[in-house]
Design a protein around this motif. Structure first.
Motif, PDB file in Angstrom:
ATOM      1  N   ALA A 193       0.994 -13.846   1.609  1.00  0.00           N
ATOM      2  CA  ALA A 193      -0.200 -13.144   1.275  1.00  0.00           C
ATOM      3  C   ALA A 193       0.111 -11.702   0.898  1.00  0.00           C
ATOM      4  O   ALA A 193       1.258 -11.377   1.206  1.00  0.00           O
ATOM      5  CB  ALA A 193      -0.833 -12.875   2.644  1.00  0.00           C
ATOM      6  N   HIS A 194      -0.331 -11.182  -0.121  1.00  0.00           N
ATOM      7  CA  HIS A 194      -0.228  -9.706  -0.509  1.00  0.00           C
ATOM      8  C   HIS A 194      -0.844  -8.765   0.404  1.00  0.00           C
ATOM      9  O   HIS A 194      -1.770  -9.057   1.342  1.00  0.00           O
ATOM     10  CB  HIS A 194      -0.746  -9.624  -1.933  1.00  0.00           C
ATOM     11  N   TYR A 195      -0.292  -7.567   0.738  1.00  0.00           N
ATOM     12  CA  TYR A 195      -0.881  -6.463   1.507  1.00  0.00           C
ATOM     13  C   TYR A 195      -2.057  -6.095   1.277  1.00  0.00           C
ATOM     14  O   TYR A 195      -2.645  -5.344   2.249  1.00  0.00           O
ATOM     15  CB  TYR A 195       0.207  -5.435   1.369  1.00  0.00           C
ATOM     16  N   TYR A 196      -2.800  -6.380   0.317  1.00  0.00           N
ATOM     17  CA  TYR A 196      -4.227  -5.906   0.024  1.00  0.00           C
ATOM     18  C   TYR A 196      -5.257  -7.115   0.520  1.00  0.00           C
ATOM     19  O   TYR A 196      -6.402  -6.804   0.574  1.00  0.00           O
ATOM     20  CB  TYR A 196      -4.396  -5.751  -1.508  1.00  0.00           C
TER      21      TYR A 196
ATOM     22  N   TYR B 185       4.520 -15.055   5.080  1.00  0.00           N
ATOM     23  CA  TYR B 185       5.225 -13.962   4.616  1.00  0.00           C
ATOM     24  C   TYR B 185       4.139 -12.983   4.015  1.00  0.00           C
ATOM     25  O   TYR B 185       3.213 -13.487   3.201  1.00  0.00           O
ATOM     26  CB  TYR B 185       6.246 -14.009   3.327  1.00  0.00           C
ATOM     27  N   ILE B 186       4.199 -11.696   4.263  1.00  0.00           N
ATOM     28  CA  ILE B 186       3.556 -10.463   3.530  1.00  0.00           C
ATOM     29  C   ILE B 186       4.436  -9.760   2.807  1.00  0.00           C
ATOM     30  O   ILE B 186       5.657  -9.536   3.027  1.00  0.00           O
ATOM     31  CB  ILE B 186       2.650  -9.819   4.517  1.00  0.00           C
ATOM     32  N   GLY B 187       3.824  -9.451   1.603  1.00  0.00           N
ATOM     33  CA  GLY B 187       4.757  -8.606   0.779  1.00  0.00           C
ATOM     34  C   GLY B 187       4.075  -8.053  -0.641  1.00  0.00           C
ATOM     35  O   GLY B 187       2.998  -8.303  -0.642  1.00  0.00           O
ATOM     36  N   ASP B 188       5.054  -7.378  -1.277  1.00  0.00           N
ATOM     37  CA  ASP B 188       4.639  -6.856  -2.602  1.00  0.00           C
ATOM     38  C   ASP B 188       4.636  -8.001  -3.718  1.00  0.00           C
ATOM     39  O   ASP B 188       5.136  -9.034  -3.417  1.00  0.00           O
ATOM     40  CB  ASP B 188       5.095  -5.432  -2.808  1.00  0.00           C
ATOM     41  N   SER B 189       4.235  -7.712  -4.737  1.00  0.00           N
ATOM     42  CA  SER B 189       4.289  -8.786  -5.803  1.00  0.00           C
ATOM     43  C   SER B 189       5.572  -9.333  -6.054  1.00  0.00           C
ATOM     44  O   SER B 189       5.717 -10.518  -6.263  1.00  0.00           O
ATOM     45  CB  SER B 189       3.506  -8.177  -7.020  1.00  0.00           C
TER      46      SER B 189
ATOM     47  N   HIS C 118       1.139   4.937  -5.063  1.00  0.00           N
ATOM     48  CA  HIS C 118       1.305   3.792  -5.730  1.00  0.00           C
ATOM     49  C   HIS C 118       1.471   4.299  -7.045  1.00  0.00           C
ATOM     50  O   HIS C 118       0.606   5.001  -7.599  1.00  0.00           O
ATOM     51  CB  HIS C 118       0.611   2.575  -5.622  1.00  0.00           C
ATOM     52  N   PRO C 119       2.456   3.839  -8.109  1.00  0.00           N
ATOM     53  CA  PRO C 119       2.482   4.370  -9.442  1.00  0.00           C
ATOM     54  C   PRO C 119       1.207   3.630 -10.254  1.00  0.00           C
ATOM     55  O   PRO C 119       1.177   4.097 -11.485  1.00  0.00           O
ATOM     56  CB  PRO C 119       3.738   3.696  -9.934  1.00  0.00           C
ATOM     57  N   GLU C 120       0.528   2.872  -9.741  1.00  0.00           N
ATOM     58  CA  GLU C 120      -0.798   2.757 -10.560  1.00  0.00           C
ATOM     59  C   GLU C 120      -1.669   3.729 -10.638  1.00  0.00           C
ATOM     60  O   GLU C 120      -2.839   3.817 -11.205  1.00  0.00           O
ATOM     61  CB  GLU C 120      -1.593   1.249  -9.900  1.00  0.00           C
TER      62      GLU C 120
ATOM     63  N   SER D 265       5.452  -2.065  -1.100  1.00  0.00           N
ATOM     64  CA  SER D 265       6.747  -2.118   0.033  1.00  0.00           C
ATOM     65  C   SER D 265       7.327  -1.072   0.095  1.00  0.00           C
ATOM     66  O   SER D 265       7.723  -0.485   1.203  1.00  0.00           O
ATOM     67  CB  SER D 265       7.590  -3.232  -0.409  1.00  0.00           C
ATOM     68  N   GLY D 266       7.352  -0.378  -1.085  1.00  0.00           N
ATOM     69  CA  GLY D 266       8.042   0.914  -1.023  1.00  0.00           C
ATOM     70  C   GLY D 266       7.425   2.106  -0.043  1.00  0.00           C
ATOM     71  O   GLY D 266       8.017   2.794   0.528  1.00  0.00           O
TER      72      GLY D 266
END
Ligand code: 13P
Ligand code: SF4
Length: 302
Positions: free
Chosen positions: A21-24, A35-39, A196-198, A214-215
């Motif tokens: 799963a993604h954090y969003y 697991y949850i995480g970034d891309s 986030h850099p987006e 994640s950062g």
């Protein structure tokens, strides 16, 4: 009667499935995930798992990337309409034009992209490894696609290279306004602003830290500060709060929700796992042409 969470856990065990799963995605989906995480972390997990079935709680490009990296596994998506609009703000034709014009160019494709775009790119990146990978490329000219905001941020970190930026953006992050950040800073003068850099370059200029989901979570967890303004999708609040019960997190702007990520509900996770529906298929020839950019990313990120 069996609770839906118990039903998912039972099905998962019976079918030797893993839920990534993604954090969003909504909190309750993050809660039942393996697991949850970034891309990037999720792409790595997809390769490492020995599960027979991967349920990808995220958006389309994530499911397709997992399938390309695991052609022999069954990849299921709770909602096949959950798609990232930014992935469609780029075209293969533009890549071809850029290649004609700049002989030395490396086409760097953000993972938030279509499989067709990956197939004509040189390497894939995520927000957590883009700077590292672009620095390692031998090319002096970089065409960064689809995200102009992440591309601009990378260009500031790798000033020795020449960047051409595609005109795409994440509607969620790009809509965070400098005025909203300024107001949040005024209301919470002790808080650090993590972005986030987006986000747009003007918003990033106001940040104390810039990083992937994640950062941001790692930075807030390690920081001695107690208050943070968060410049990304609000789904990260679940992990931020779980890991840091004594700290306070404020969204940079209200309504920072990705409607596509929020389509992933517990019911849809249960349904796709129970019925083995919404299987991701990627055309074999297209996958063969696209998967090398994901493998090159996994290799260069080391
Ligand atoms: P990361 O999880 O890599 O930070 O990406 C954010 C995002 O927008 C995913 O769609
Ligand atoms: Fe795409 Fe933005 Fe949603 Fe991420 S948050 S999936 S980049 S629209």
């Amino acid at each position: 009667m069996e609770y839906i969470e118990d039903e998912i856990l039972r099905l998962k065990k019976e079918k030797k499935a893993v839920i990534l799963a993604h954090y969003y995605v909504p909190d309750e989906v993050q809660e039942i995930a393996d697991y949850i995480g970034d891309s990037f972390a999720l792409s790595k997990k997809a390769v490492e798992t020995d599960a027979k079935i991967i349920v990808f709680a995220g958006v389309r490009f994530m499911g397709e990337s997992a399938k390309m990296l695991n052609p022999d596994k069954k990849v299921l998506m709770p909602d096949r309409t959950a798609d990232c609009p930014m992935a469609h703000m780029a075209s293969v034709k533009t890549v071809e034009e850029v290649r004609r014009r700049y002989k030395d160019v490396a086409v760097v494709c953000y993972i938030n992209s279509t499989t067709e775009l990956k197939a004509v790119s040189d390497v894939c990146v995520t927000s957590s490894n883009a700077v590292h990978i672009v620095k390692k490329l031998p090319n002096q000219t970089i065409f960064f696609t689809p995200d102009k905001n992440l591309g601009h941020y990378v260009s500031t970190q790798v000033p020795e290279k020449h960047f051409i930026l595609n005109d795409g953006f994440c509607p969620r992050h790009d809509s965070i306004r400098t005025e909203a950040v300024a107001l949040a800073k005024e209301q919470h003068p002790e808080a650090l602003f993590l972005a986030h850099p987006e986000c747009s370059k003007d918003v990033l200029a106001m940040a104390d830290y810039i990083g992937s989901t994640s950062g941001i979570i790692q930075y807030a967890t390690a920081s001695p500060a107690k208050e943070f303004i968060i410049g990304t999708e609000n789904g990260v609040m679940y992990e931020l709060q779980t890991k840091n019960p004594g700290k306070v997190f404020y969204p940079a702007m209200e309504d920072q929700y990705c409607i596509n990520m929020k389509k992933v509900t517990l019911e849809k996770v249960r349904n796709c796992l129970r019925d083995e529906t919404n299987e991701v298929h990627v055309d074999a020839e297209l996958s063969r042409r696209a998967v090398h950019v994901l493998n090159r990313m996994l290799d260069l990120a080391k």
